[in-house]
Scaffold this active site. Structure first.
Site, PDB file in Angstrom:
ATOM      1  CG  ASP A   1       1.717  -1.351   3.380  1.00 44.95           C
ATOM      2  OD1 ASP A   1       1.042  -1.014   4.355  1.00 44.95           O
ATOM      3  OD2 ASP A   1       1.332  -2.168   2.509  1.00 44.95           O
TER       4      ASP A   1
ATOM      5  CD  GLU B   1      -7.878 -11.975   2.083  1.00 46.11           C
ATOM      6  OE1 GLU B   1      -7.355 -10.931   1.651  1.00 46.11           O
ATOM      7  OE2 GLU B   1      -8.053 -12.216   3.290  1.00 46.11           O
TER       8      GLU B   1
ATOM      9  CG  ASP C   1      -5.172 -10.900  -1.775  1.00 43.75           C
ATOM     10  OD1 ASP C   1      -4.219 -10.785  -2.584  1.00 43.75           O
ATOM     11  OD2 ASP C   1      -5.652  -9.931  -1.150  1.00 43.75           O
TER      12      ASP C   1
ATOM     13  CG  HIS D   1     -11.785 -11.263   2.161  1.00 42.89           C
ATOM     14  ND1 HIS D   1     -11.312 -10.157   1.510  1.00 42.89           N
ATOM     15  CD2 HIS D   1     -11.067 -11.358   3.310  1.00 42.89           C
ATOM     16  CE1 HIS D   1     -10.344  -9.606   2.244  1.00 42.89           C
ATOM     17  NE2 HIS D   1     -10.179 -10.328   3.322  1.00 42.89           N
TER      18      HIS D   1
ATOM     19  CG  ASP E   1      -3.821 -10.131   2.013  1.00 42.53           C
ATOM     20  OD1 ASP E   1      -3.021  -9.728   2.865  1.00 42.53           O
ATOM     21  OD2 ASP E   1      -4.899  -9.571   1.778  1.00 42.53           O
TER      22      ASP E   1
ATOM     23  CG  ASP F   1      -9.763 -11.112   7.228  1.00 44.80           C
ATOM     24  OD1 ASP F   1      -9.639 -12.207   6.657  1.00 44.80           O
ATOM     25  OD2 ASP F   1      -9.196 -10.079   6.855  1.00 44.80           O
TER      26      ASP F   1
ATOM     27  CD  GLU G   1      -8.578  -8.119  -1.110  1.00 47.27           C
ATOM     28  OE1 GLU G   1      -7.630  -7.466  -1.591  1.00 47.27           O
ATOM     29  OE2 GLU G   1      -8.508  -8.746  -0.044  1.00 47.27           O
TER      30      GLU G   1
ATOM     31  CG  HIS H   1      -1.763  -1.041   1.505  1.00 51.26           C
ATOM     32  ND1 HIS H   1      -1.388  -2.226   2.088  1.00 51.26           N
ATOM     33  CD2 HIS H   1      -3.082  -1.153   1.254  1.00 51.26           C
ATOM     34  CE1 HIS H   1      -2.422  -3.017   2.177  1.00 51.26           C
ATOM     35  NE2 HIS H   1      -3.473  -2.403   1.672  1.00 51.26           N
TER      36      HIS H   1
ATOM     37  CE  LYS I   1     -12.218  -8.743   5.871  1.00 55.00           C
ATOM     38  NZ  LYS I   1     -11.135  -8.099   6.634  1.00 55.00           N
TER      39      LYS I   1
ATOM     40  CG  ASP J   1      -5.947 -11.952   6.783  1.00 55.16           C
ATOM     41  OD1 ASP J   1      -6.738 -12.314   5.895  1.00 55.16           O
ATOM     42  OD2 ASP J   1      -5.858 -10.765   7.163  1.00 55.16           O
TER      43      ASP J   1
ATOM     44  CG  MET K   1      -1.218  -5.762  -6.548  1.00 52.32           C
ATOM     45  SD  MET K   1      -1.267  -5.168  -4.841  1.00 52.32           S
ATOM     46  CE  MET K   1      -1.824  -6.648  -3.986  1.00 52.32           C
TER      47      MET K   1
HETATM   48  C1  GLT Z   1      -5.806  -5.632   4.331  1.00 49.93           C
HETATM   49  C2  GLT Z   1      -6.935  -6.508   3.892  1.00 49.93           C
HETATM   50  C3  GLT Z   1      -6.556  -7.305   2.712  1.00 49.93           C
HETATM   51  C4  GLT Z   1      -6.346  -6.485   1.485  1.00 49.93           C
HETATM   52  C5  GLT Z   1      -5.189  -5.588   1.601  1.00 49.93           C
HETATM   53  C6  GLT Z   1      -5.143  -4.695   0.390  1.00 49.93           C
HETATM   54  S1  GLT Z   1      -5.133  -4.715   3.064  1.00 49.93           S
HETATM   55  O1  GLT Z   1      -4.787  -6.398   4.897  1.00 49.93           O
HETATM   56  O2  GLT Z   1      -7.276  -7.353   4.984  1.00 49.93           O
HETATM   57  O3  GLT Z   1      -7.481  -8.301   2.438  1.00 49.93           O
HETATM   58  O4  GLT Z   1      -6.046  -7.339   0.411  1.00 49.93           O
HETATM   59  O5  GLT Z   1      -5.706  -3.456   0.609  1.00 49.93           O
HETATM   60 MN    MN Z   2      -8.246 -10.996   4.784  1.00 49.52          MN
HETATM   61 MN    MN Z   3      -6.613  -9.392   0.699  1.00 47.85          MN
END
Ligand code: GLT
Ligand code: MN
Ligand code: MN
Length: 386
Positions: free
Chosen positions: A56, A216, A244, A219, A286, A254, A180, A53, A182, A256, A87
């Site tokens: 970041d 993702e 992702d 998500h 991700d 979430d 993306e 980002h 969510k 991750d 990206m």
């Molecule tokens: C954040 C989010 C991710 C996104 C990122 C991109 S930022 O960590 O949870 O799913 O892909 O903005």
């Molecule tokens: Mn996520």
């Molecule tokens: Mn993501």
């Protein structure tokens, strides 16, 4: 064995291995790494690329001098390691100005600031070679629908995307957008909650050809949906510009998690789908390590993401080469084209012939379907005894 190669296009975001372990209930458990240190860590684990980002890389309040120094250091780290930046993205969720959305905010000044910040982030991505720009609208949603009109929100999102597509075209950049979805978190509900929503929204844009999706795993799984089916829809529409990869227990916040660490079977079908259909865009992890990890363990996490993908890729090849499994698939496939004179592309003649046809419902309902056998073979293959 299971080592990353450039052609796998494995990438991580600065925010993934650089995650300091902060969560809504607790402070950081790891010290903050510089972008330079993260790039070297990623090179050690065999990644091909690194994503970021805007903030970041460059803190939102950095001076011009600081910005120039950070860019020099980052460039050097890329040159020293050979990592690429495929990206880039924009942070439209951390700053309090975006607390009620960026492109969908009720405040026109916030919307304008969001578009300006995105133009700058696009420039920053282009500067390091990005060809994909991701949009994750974490704050584009509501806790109560009393204050925002969801139809207006769609129109505002469209207006912003159209503007930014024109900006990219105007600058002559070689850049595609990947949206993306969510369903929730950090907002109570987020607009365009699934990859399917995004695919429909994209078709309404002025330059839909340059916009695809970045699904993702976590998500769709948060919402209890089948991620592989969503990815398949994106692939079939030629819209899978980026992905992702991570993992997630359905129905939770979430998480991750490390790719392949929770849902081995659905991760397998995802990898099989990607590999069988020649997916060739970045494979972005991700995800982030457990809050309890130190940086040695963060490396183990990153290596684990890569290994799990490659192990599942090998399993997919094994599935495709397994004579017993393939024999069952042949038995299940009753032939796609055998009713071509009745269905397929419509004609009045076919419709008349179809109407005249009689079907043996009892025979259709009685035909064997050995899915239990097939699934058990798949499970045994995944458990390593085939
Ligand atoms: C954040 C989010 C991710 C996104 C990122 C991109 S930022 O960590 O949870 O799913 O892909 O903005
Ligand atoms: Mn996520
Ligand atoms: Mn993501």
């Amino acid at each position: 064995m299971y080592d990353a190669k450039p052609e796998h296009k494995f990438t991580f975001g600065l925010w993934t291995v650089g995650h300091v372990g902060r969560d809504p209930f607790g402070e950081a458990t790891r010290h903050k790494l510089t972008a330079h240190e993260i790039v070297h860590m990623l090179a050690d684990v065999g990644a091909w690329g690194v994503n970021y980002h805007d903030n970041d890389l460059i803190p939102i309040d950095a001076t011009q001098g600081e910005t120039a120094q950070i860019k020099r250091d980052f460039r050097k780290a890329l040159d020293d390691t050979g990592l690429v930046v495929p990206m880039a993205t924009v942070n439209l969720f951390s700053d309090p100005s975006f607390r009620d959305g960026a492109f969908t905010s009720n405040d026109p000044k916030v919307r304008a600031y969001a578009v300006q910040k995105t133009m700058n982030a696009i420039d920053l991505g282009i500067e390091f070679g990005a060809t994909t720009f991701v949009f994750w609208g974490g704050r584009e949603g509501t806790e109560t629908d009393a204050g925002k009109d969801p139809i207006t929100a769609i129109k505002r999102s469209r207006e912003a995307m159209n503007y930014l597509c024109e900006y990219v075209i105007d600058q002559g950049y070689d850049l595609r957008f990947a949206l993306e979805a969510k369903p929730n978190e950090p907002r109570g509900d987020i607009y365009n909650a699934t990859t399917g929503n995004m695919l429909a929204f994209i078709e309404t844009l002025d330059h839909s050809d340059m916009v695809g999706v970045n699904p993702e795993v976590a998500h769709e799984q948060m919402a209890g949906l089948n991620f592989t089916h969503h990815v398949a829809q994106a692939m079939e529409a030629d819209k899978l510009f980026h992905i992702d990869l991570n993992d997630q227990v359905p129905g939770r916040y979430d998480q991750d998690y490390r790719f392949g660490s929770v849902s081995i079977k659905s991760s397998f079908f995802l990898v099989k789908l990607l590999e069988d259909n020649g997916y060739d865009n970045p494979r972005h992890f991700d995800a982030h390590a457990y809050r309890s990890s130190n940086y040695d363990d963060v490396k183990a996490f990153a290596r684990g993401c890569i290994r799990n993908y490659l192990i599942l890729k090998e399993k997919a090849a094994q599935f495709n080469a397994d004579a017993e499994i393939q024999a069952l698939l042949t038995e299940i496939d009753a032939g796609n084209d055998t009713m071509g004179e009745l269905v397929g592309a419509y004609s009045a003649e076919k419709a008349a012939a179809l109407r005249a046809q009689s079907f043996d419902r009892a025979a259709l309902g009685a035909r064997g379907m050995p899915y239990e056998r097939l699934d058990q073979l798949t499970i045994e293959l995944l458990m390593g005894i085939r």
